[in-house]
Design a protein around this motif. Structure first.
Motif, PDB file in Angstrom:
ATOM      1  N   ASP A  67      -6.307   8.402  -0.353  1.00 48.72           N
ATOM      2  CA  ASP A  67      -6.113   7.048  -0.879  1.00 48.72           C
ATOM      3  C   ASP A  67      -6.029   6.044   0.273  1.00 48.72           C
ATOM      4  N   ALA A  68      -5.181   6.326   1.272  1.00 51.01           N
ATOM      5  CA  ALA A  68      -5.013   5.413   2.408  1.00 51.01           C
ATOM      6  C   ALA A  68      -6.301   5.285   3.203  1.00 51.01           C
ATOM      7  N   VAL A 114       0.487   3.032  -1.593  1.00 48.58           N
ATOM      8  CA  VAL A 114      -0.099   4.366  -1.544  1.00 48.58           C
ATOM      9  C   VAL A 114       0.842   5.318  -2.267  1.00 48.58           C
TER      10      VAL A 114
END
Length: 554
Positions: A103-104, A35
Motif C-alpha cells: 500500500d505504502a 496506511v
C-alpha cells in the motif's frame, strides 16, 4: 452566428477553467489516506528472520518473529507486551505487513532532497531522485493542525539516520501517521530519536542508544538492537510525560551548602524547558510536565562539589515516552581532596608570606592563599582532576618562582604534598676609591658595611685598582670608610643603599683628598726651651775636650 459561436466558446472555456480551479483545490485539500497496518498495530517489533539485542533495551509493545524463531539477548522482562515466536499471531501480522508495505509503495510521491535534515514537511508522500533517504540532523513533520495527518516516505534502497539525529512533530502531527517504506534495509544512528513505522523489505538495525517512537517491521530480514527504547501501541504519542528532579547534597570538611544553592536545568535540544532553570529541591523535588522526547538534566557547577546521577538516569540524559513518569536524582558531594604546600628557602627553613594561586583548566580555584609562619598552605575541598599551582607573590627578599606545578588528584579524599623552594635575592655593592683631584685609583682604603640593624656584614680593603666588592642579600645597608689610603685624608661621608632586586649592582665612587707636606721652622726668640738644650750641648762638648787634653799631657 459568429457572435453566438464566440459566446458559446467563451462560456465553454470559462466552465473548463472553473472546473480546473475547483479540481485543483480539491486535490490540494484532500488528505492522504492512512496506511492500514492491520494486526501489526500491536507490535513494536516484527521480524522475518532473527531478533538480536545487546545491552539493556526497553520495548513497549508486542514482539513477533515469523518464519524465524531465534531471539537473542532480548528477554521477556525487557518487553511490556507478548512475545510471539513463529505462532499464528506472528504469521497474521506478517501477512498484514505485506499488504501495508505494498500500500505504502503504491502511493504517488513528490520528489524532495534525499537529505531530510533541516526540512519541515507537511502531510504527503515523498521520495528522492536517488531513491533513498538520509537524516543527519533534525526533521520536523508539521501536521498543520490535523492530528490524523499522514506522512509516507518511499525508498527503493536504504534509510539511514546519523548519530544524534531526530524526527520531531509540530501542528498536532503524531508518530501514528508516519510510515517509512524501505526497499532494502534501515539503519538508525547512535543516540538518534526516530519516529514512525518502518516497513522494511529486509532488515532494520538500531545503533547504541537510538530510540524509536513507532514500530520496527522487517518483512524478510532481521532486527538488530543495542540498548534502545522502542515505544509503540495505540496512538497516544501526544500524551504528556512527567519528570521529577530531586537535588541532594552531602557536605564534608565543614561545607554547608543546601539544595537551593544549586541551579538545575532541564534541557531539550540544548534549550531550557518551561520552568527551567530553577533552584534545586530535595524530595519530592521539582516536577515537570513535558512532551515525550529526549531530555538532559544538568546543573550549574558549584566549586568544591561533585555531581552524580541516579534514579532513572546515570548521566542526566533521560528519554520520556507518552504517559511515562521518571525521576532523576542529582547528588552533590563536597569534594575532599587536598593539596599541602610547604615553602622553604635554600637551607630548608620555612618561609612565610609566599602567595600561591591554584588553577583548574586555567580558571582560579578560590582565592589566592599565603604561607603561614611554618611555610604551609593547605588547599581543601578539591574534586578529582588536574590542577596547576603557581607562586604569584614571593616572600620579601626572595626571588619569585616561575615554576607552575601540575598536580593530579585521582581519588576522593586524596592528599598531595608538594614543596617549593625560594632563592634569596642577592646583589652587589662595588666601591671604587679614587684621588679627588686626579681620579687615580687608590689602594689600601678600608670600608665597613652595616645592615639596617647596625650589624657589620662586611669589611674590606681596596685593591690595586682601587676596588672592593661585597655580595649581599636583599636589604638596606650603610657604607662607611674606616681607614684612608696612606697620605690621604679619610672620608667622613656615609652612603645608604638598598638591594631590592636579584642581580642588582650598586656602584659607589668615593673620593679622597691627599694630605699637604709642612716646611721646617726655627724656634721663636721667646722660646727658652731651645736655648736650654743648646747650653747643655755646649757644656757637654767643652767637658769632652778638656778630658781629652789632660789624657794627652800625661
Amino acid at each position: 452566428m459568429k457572435k453566438r459561436s464566440r459566446k458559446k466558446m467563451l462560456s465553454l472555456l470559462l466552465t473548463l477553467a472553473l472546473f480546473a480551479v475547483n479540481g485543483t483545490a480539491q486535490l490540494t485539500m484532500a488528505a492522504e489516506a492512512e496506511v492500514k497496518t492491520g494486526t501489526t498495530e500491536n507490535f513494536a517489533i516484527l521480524s522475518g528472520e532473527t531478533i538480536t539485542n545487546t545491552g539493556t533495551t526497553e520495548v513497549m509493545g508486542d514482539v513477533g518473529i515469523h518464519p524465524g524463531i531465534e531471539v537473542v539477548g532480548l528477554s521477556e522482562d525487557m518487553v511490556t507486551g507478548a512475545m510471539h515466536l513463529a505462532d499464528e499471531v506472528a504469521l497474521a501480522a506478517k501477512n498484514d505487513l505485506v499488504i501495508a508495505y505494498d500500500d505504502a509503495a503504491g502511493r504517488t510521491p513528490q520528489i524532495i532532497s534525499r537529505e531530510l535534515a533541516g526540512q519541515t514537511l507537511t502531510p504527503g508522500v515523498y521520495t528522492s531522485n536517488e531513491k533513498d533517504f538520509l537524516l543527519t540532523g533534525k526533521l520536523i513533520l508539521d501536521g498543520e493542525g490535523d492530528p490524523d495527518a499522514v506522512f509516507i516516505f518511499q525508498t527503493d534502497t536504504t534509510l539511514t539516520t546519523g548519530s544524534g539525529s531526530s524526527v520531531e512533530f509540530a501542528g498536532n502531527a503524531t508518530a501514528c501517521g508516519v510510515f517509512w517504506k524501505v526497499g532494502s534495509s534501515a539503519t538508525l544512528g547512535s543516540n538518534s530519536s526516530f519516529a514512525g513505522s518502518i516497513l522494511a523489505l529486509t532488515s532494520i538495525t538500531l545503533e547504541t542508544g537510538a530510540t524509536v517512537n513507532g514500530r520496527l517491521l522487517a518483512r524478510n530480514g532481521s532486527v538488530v538492537l543495542d540498548s534502545n527504547v522502542i515505544t509503540s501501541g495505540p496512538c497516544t504519542q501526544n500524551q504528556s510525560a512527567t519528570l521529577h528532579v530531586i537535588k541532594m547534597v552531602v557536605n564534608r570538611n565543614g561545607r554547608t551548602a543546601v539544595s537551593e544553592d544549586f541551579s538545575v536545568h532541564v534541557l531539550k535540544d540544548g534549550l531550557d524547558v518551561s520552568g527551567s532553570p530553577d533552584a534545586g529541591m530535595e524530595t519530592p523535588g521539582r516536577t515537570y510536565t513535558l512532551e515525550a522526547g529526549n531530555y538532559v538534566v544538568t546543573e550549574e557547577p558549584v566549586e568544591g562539589y561533585e555531581a552524580s546521577f541516579s534514579g532513572d538516569s546515570t548521566d542526566g540524559k533521560v528519554t520520556l515516552s507518552p504517559g511515562e513518569e521518571k525521576t532523576v536524582i542529582i547528588t552533590n558531594t563536597s569534594s575532599a581532596g587536598s593539596i599541602d604546600l610547604f615553602k622553604t628557602d635554600e637551607k630548608g627553613n620555612p618561609l612565610s608570606g609566599a602567595e600561591f594561586t591554584l588553577y583548574r583548566e586555567d580558571v582560579e580555584v578560590g582565592e589566592p592563599m599565603s604561607t603561614d609562619e611554618n611555610g604551609n598552605i593547605t588547599f581543601t575541598g578539591l574534586a578529582k582532576g588536574t590542577y596547576k599551582l603557581k607562586e604569584t607573590k614571593a616572600p620579601e627578599g626572595y626571588v619569585l618562582s616561575e615554576v607552575a606545578e601540575e598536580i593530579i588528584l585521582t581519588q576522593d579524599e586524596e592528599i598531595v604534598e608538594i614543596s617549593f623552594t625560594n632563592t634569596m635575592i642577592l646583589g652587589r655593592i662595588s666601591i671604587v676609591k679614587v684621588d679627588g683631584k686626579t681620579g687615580a685609583a687608590l689602594s689600601g682604603a678600608e670600608f665597613r658595611i652595616t645592615d639596617g640593624k647596625g650589624t657589620e656584614v662586611f669589611q674590606g680593603e681596596t685593591d690595586d685598582e682601587g676596588m672592593v666588592t661585597a655580595e649581599l642579600p636583599y636589604g638596606d645597608y650603610t657604607v662607611q670608610e674606616m681607614k684612608a689610603p696612606e697620605n690621604y685624608e679619610k672620608s667622613e661621608k656615609t652612603y645608604a643603599v638598598s638591594i631590592v632586586e636579584d642581580g642588582q649592582i650598586i656602584d659607589l665612587e668615593v673620593e679622597n683628598t691627599k694630605m699637604e707636606k709642612k716646611a721646617a721652622t726655627l724656634p721663636d726668640a721667646g722660646d727658652t726651651s731651645g736655648n736650654i738644650f743648646l747650653l747643655l750641648g755646649g757644656l757637654a762638648l767643652t767637658g769632652g775636650l778638656l778630658l781629652w787634653r789632660k789624657r794627652s799631657a800625661a
